[in-house]
Design a protein around this motif. Sequence first.
Motif, PDB file in Angstrom:
ATOM      1  N   ILE A 137       0.865  -1.176   0.000  1.00  0.00           N
ATOM      2  CA  ILE A 137       0.000   0.000   0.000  1.00  0.00           C
ATOM      3  C   ILE A 137       0.902   1.227   0.000  1.00  0.00           C
ATOM      4  O   ILE A 137       1.743   1.397   0.888  1.00  0.00           O
ATOM      5  CB  ILE A 137      -0.918   0.018   1.233  1.00  0.00           C
ATOM      6  N   THR A 138       0.753   2.078  -1.005  1.00  0.00           N
ATOM      7  CA  THR A 138       1.612   3.250  -1.135  1.00  0.00           C
ATOM      8  C   THR A 138       0.766   4.497  -1.373  1.00  0.00           C
ATOM      9  O   THR A 138      -0.469   4.440  -1.369  1.00  0.00           O
ATOM     10  CB  THR A 138       2.599   3.077  -2.315  1.00  0.00           C
ATOM     11  N   ALA A 139       1.455   5.592  -1.640  1.00  0.00           N
ATOM     12  CA  ALA A 139       0.757   6.845  -1.931  1.00  0.00           C
ATOM     13  C   ALA A 139      -0.049   6.763  -3.216  1.00  0.00           C
ATOM     14  O   ALA A 139      -0.932   7.595  -3.442  1.00  0.00           O
ATOM     15  CB  ALA A 139       1.762   7.993  -2.011  1.00  0.00           C
ATOM     16  N   ARG A 140       0.225   5.771  -4.054  1.00  0.00           N
ATOM     17  CA  ARG A 140      -0.621   5.568  -5.221  1.00  0.00           C
ATOM     18  C   ARG A 140      -2.026   5.166  -4.786  1.00  0.00           C
ATOM     19  O   ARG A 140      -3.006   5.484  -5.447  1.00  0.00           O
ATOM     20  CB  ARG A 140      -0.025   4.495  -6.131  1.00  0.00           C
ATOM     21  N   ASN A 141      -2.108   4.411  -3.684  1.00  0.00           N
ATOM     22  CA  ASN A 141      -3.403   3.980  -3.154  1.00  0.00           C
ATOM     23  C   ASN A 141      -4.010   5.021  -2.220  1.00  0.00           C
ATOM     24  O   ASN A 141      -5.212   5.274  -2.261  1.00  0.00           O
ATOM     25  CB  ASN A 141      -3.237   2.670  -2.385  1.00  0.00           C
ATOM     26  N   ILE A 142      -3.167   5.594  -1.357  1.00  0.00           N
ATOM     27  CA  ILE A 142      -3.617   6.561  -0.355  1.00  0.00           C
ATOM     28  C   ILE A 142      -2.662   7.756  -0.390  1.00  0.00           C
ATOM     29  O   ILE A 142      -1.644   7.778   0.320  1.00  0.00           O
ATOM     30  CB  ILE A 142      -3.635   5.951   1.061  1.00  0.00           C
ATOM     31  N   PRO A 143      -2.916   8.773  -1.219  1.00  0.00           N
ATOM     32  CA  PRO A 143      -2.002   9.910  -1.331  1.00  0.00           C
ATOM     33  C   PRO A 143      -1.679  10.575   0.002  1.00  0.00           C
ATOM     34  O   PRO A 143      -0.559  11.070   0.210  1.00  0.00           O
ATOM     35  CB  PRO A 143      -2.760  10.871  -2.262  1.00  0.00           C
ATOM     36  N   ASN A 144      -2.624  10.547   0.937  1.00  0.00           N
ATOM     37  CA  ASN A 144      -2.421  11.213   2.220  1.00  0.00           C
ATOM     38  C   ASN A 144      -1.298  10.584   3.051  1.00  0.00           C
ATOM     39  O   ASN A 144      -0.837  11.171   4.035  1.00  0.00           O
ATOM     40  CB  ASN A 144      -3.727  11.192   3.027  1.00  0.00           C
ATOM     41  N   MET A 145      -0.834   9.399   2.668  1.00  0.00           N
ATOM     42  CA  MET A 145       0.269   8.778   3.382  1.00  0.00           C
ATOM     43  C   MET A 145       1.500   9.685   3.392  1.00  0.00           C
ATOM     44  O   MET A 145       2.303   9.660   4.339  1.00  0.00           O
ATOM     45  CB  MET A 145       0.624   7.427   2.756  1.00  0.00           C
ATOM     46  N   LEU A 146       1.655  10.497   2.358  1.00  0.00           N
ATOM     47  CA  LEU A 146       2.820  11.379   2.261  1.00  0.00           C
ATOM     48  C   LEU A 146       2.832  12.461   3.338  1.00  0.00           C
ATOM     49  O   LEU A 146       3.865  13.096   3.565  1.00  0.00           O
ATOM     50  CB  LEU A 146       2.866  12.042   0.880  1.00  0.00           C
ATOM     51  N   THR A 147       1.693  12.676   4.012  1.00  0.00           N
ATOM     52  CA  THR A 147       1.620  13.732   5.035  1.00  0.00           C
ATOM     53  C   THR A 147       2.039  13.242   6.414  1.00  0.00           C
ATOM     54  O   THR A 147       2.120  14.033   7.353  1.00  0.00           O
ATOM     55  CB  THR A 147       0.199  14.311   5.131  1.00  0.00           C
ATOM     56  N   TYR A 148       2.305  11.944   6.566  1.00  0.00           N
ATOM     57  CA  TYR A 148       2.762  11.385   7.838  1.00  0.00           C
ATOM     58  C   TYR A 148       4.283  11.298   7.812  1.00  0.00           C
ATOM     59  O   TYR A 148       4.864  10.695   6.904  1.00  0.00           O
ATOM     60  CB  TYR A 148       2.167   9.996   8.073  1.00  0.00           C
ATOM     61  N   GLN A 149       4.923  11.892   8.819  1.00  0.00           N
ATOM     62  CA  GLN A 149       6.381  11.844   8.858  1.00  0.00           C
ATOM     63  C   GLN A 149       6.841  10.715   9.771  1.00  0.00           C
ATOM     64  O   GLN A 149       6.392  10.594  10.911  1.00  0.00           O
ATOM     65  CB  GLN A 149       6.978  13.148   9.365  1.00  0.00           C
ATOM     66  N   ALA A 150       7.729   9.892   9.247  1.00  0.00           N
ATOM     67  CA  ALA A 150       8.264   8.769  10.022  1.00  0.00           C
ATOM     68  C   ALA A 150       9.716   9.041  10.407  1.00  0.00           C
ATOM     69  O   ALA A 150      10.498   9.543   9.609  1.00  0.00           O
ATOM     70  CB  ALA A 150       8.173   7.483   9.220  1.00  0.00           C
ATOM     71  N   GLN A 151      10.051   8.694  11.650  1.00  0.00           N
ATOM     72  CA  GLN A 151      11.419   8.784  12.140  1.00  0.00           C
ATOM     73  C   GLN A 151      11.817   7.449  12.761  1.00  0.00           C
ATOM     74  O   GLN A 151      10.973   6.715  13.280  1.00  0.00           O
ATOM     75  CB  GLN A 151      11.546   9.888  13.196  1.00  0.00           C
ATOM     76  N   TYR A 152      13.102   7.176  12.696  1.00  0.00           N
ATOM     77  CA  TYR A 152      13.660   5.971  13.313  1.00  0.00           C
ATOM     78  C   TYR A 152      14.534   6.442  14.464  1.00  0.00           C
ATOM     79  O   TYR A 152      15.586   7.053  14.251  1.00  0.00           O
ATOM     80  CB  TYR A 152      14.470   5.193  12.287  1.00  0.00           C
ATOM     81  N   ILE A 153      14.069   6.197  15.691  1.00  0.00           N
ATOM     82  CA  ILE A 153      14.749   6.725  16.871  1.00  0.00           C
ATOM     83  C   ILE A 153      15.027   5.587  17.849  1.00  0.00           C
ATOM     84  O   ILE A 153      14.096   4.951  18.354  1.00  0.00           O
ATOM     85  CB  ILE A 153      13.900   7.818  17.559  1.00  0.00           C
ATOM     86  N   ASN A 154      16.295   5.342  18.106  1.00  0.00           N
ATOM     87  CA  ASN A 154      16.701   4.301  19.066  1.00  0.00           C
ATOM     88  C   ASN A 154      16.021   2.964  18.800  1.00  0.00           C
ATOM     89  O   ASN A 154      15.557   2.284  19.720  1.00  0.00           O
ATOM     90  CB  ASN A 154      16.409   4.771  20.495  1.00  0.00           C
ATOM     91  N   GLY A 155      15.941   2.598  17.539  1.00  0.00           N
ATOM     92  CA  GLY A 155      15.393   1.300  17.177  1.00  0.00           C
ATOM     93  C   GLY A 155      13.885   1.249  17.050  1.00  0.00           C
ATOM     94  O   GLY A 155      13.327   0.195  16.771  1.00  0.00           O
ATOM     95  N   GLU A 156      13.205   2.361  17.248  1.00  0.00           N
ATOM     96  CA  GLU A 156      11.742   2.377  17.167  1.00  0.00           C
ATOM     97  C   GLU A 156      11.275   3.382  16.119  1.00  0.00           C
ATOM     98  O   GLU A 156      11.984   4.327  15.771  1.00  0.00           O
ATOM     99  CB  GLU A 156      11.140   2.720  18.537  1.00  0.00           C
ATOM    100  N   ILE A 157      10.053   3.151  15.625  1.00  0.00           N
ATOM    101  CA  ILE A 157       9.451   4.027  14.624  1.00  0.00           C
ATOM    102  C   ILE A 157       8.527   5.025  15.322  1.00  0.00           C
ATOM    103  O   ILE A 157       7.652   4.636  16.095  1.00  0.00           O
ATOM    104  CB  ILE A 157       8.635   3.221  13.600  1.00  0.00           C
ATOM    105  N   LEU A 158       8.727   6.311  15.047  1.00  0.00           N
ATOM    106  CA  LEU A 158       7.844   7.364  15.536  1.00  0.00           C
ATOM    107  C   LEU A 158       7.208   8.035  14.330  1.00  0.00           C
ATOM    108  O   LEU A 158       7.913   8.462  13.405  1.00  0.00           O
ATOM    109  CB  LEU A 158       8.614   8.401  16.352  1.00  0.00           C
ATOM    110  N   VAL A 159       5.875   8.117  14.323  1.00  0.00           N
ATOM    111  CA  VAL A 159       5.145   8.715  13.210  1.00  0.00           C
ATOM    112  C   VAL A 159       4.383   9.925  13.718  1.00  0.00           C
ATOM    113  O   VAL A 159       3.694   9.862  14.744  1.00  0.00           O
ATOM    114  CB  VAL A 159       4.168   7.702  12.578  1.00  0.00           C
TER     115      VAL A 159
END
Length: 240
Positions: A54-76
Amino acid sequence: MQSIVGEITEINRYPVKSFAGEQLETCMIETYGMLGDRFCTFYDESKEGWWRYITARNIPNMLTYQAQYINGEILVTASDGRTFGWDKDLLGEIQSQTKTPISMSNLKASHPQPEHPQLLSVDGASILLITDASLKKLEAAWGHPLDQRRFRGNFVIALNDETFFEGDWIGRQLSIGDAQLQVDSFCERCMVITMDPDSLEKDPTLLKKLNKEFDLHFGVYASVVKTGQIRIGDKVGLLE
């Protein structure tokens, strides 16, 4: 022996496929690619292979969520400031934007790991490289300012010679910082690049221009030969 062809001007990491990513000053290159890059993704379980993603082709709004990788965990972080981990709350958030039943990788893992040790959740290989020369050429042809985030490259390389074409690197190796990469193939682009990463406004003329000027190729995929740290300002050496 090596010849210096440019230097690293931007480092981008995308922990979740099709989410906005984070800009870094330095990163670690592991055997599978950049640490924390493209570790997580959403699936359509009714499909197989790359069509599952599932990508922005399916759900364009996915691009508005920012993901970070911090100390081994995902923060959105959502555009309204709400924060999520890589958990069922986030799954519910994205599921609310599509009628297609979706699932997510690494849901039960306390510290997500790359799902595919060789390919991760990217469509070609481990690391994506783009150059300032190609960005400028496409921008001039398109006639509009061009944000490098549309192309989701891990590294932006400023070339010493802007007449050089990164396609000439395919089959050769680059030395960058402490790491060494093998350039494997072009990246063939799709309609996702037509979406502005901030406004989500679509302009299909960009893809048409890319097809005309670059045969839909923009950037190159590379795999890891030697692990190590890469920093902003590191020289890019083409090995002889």
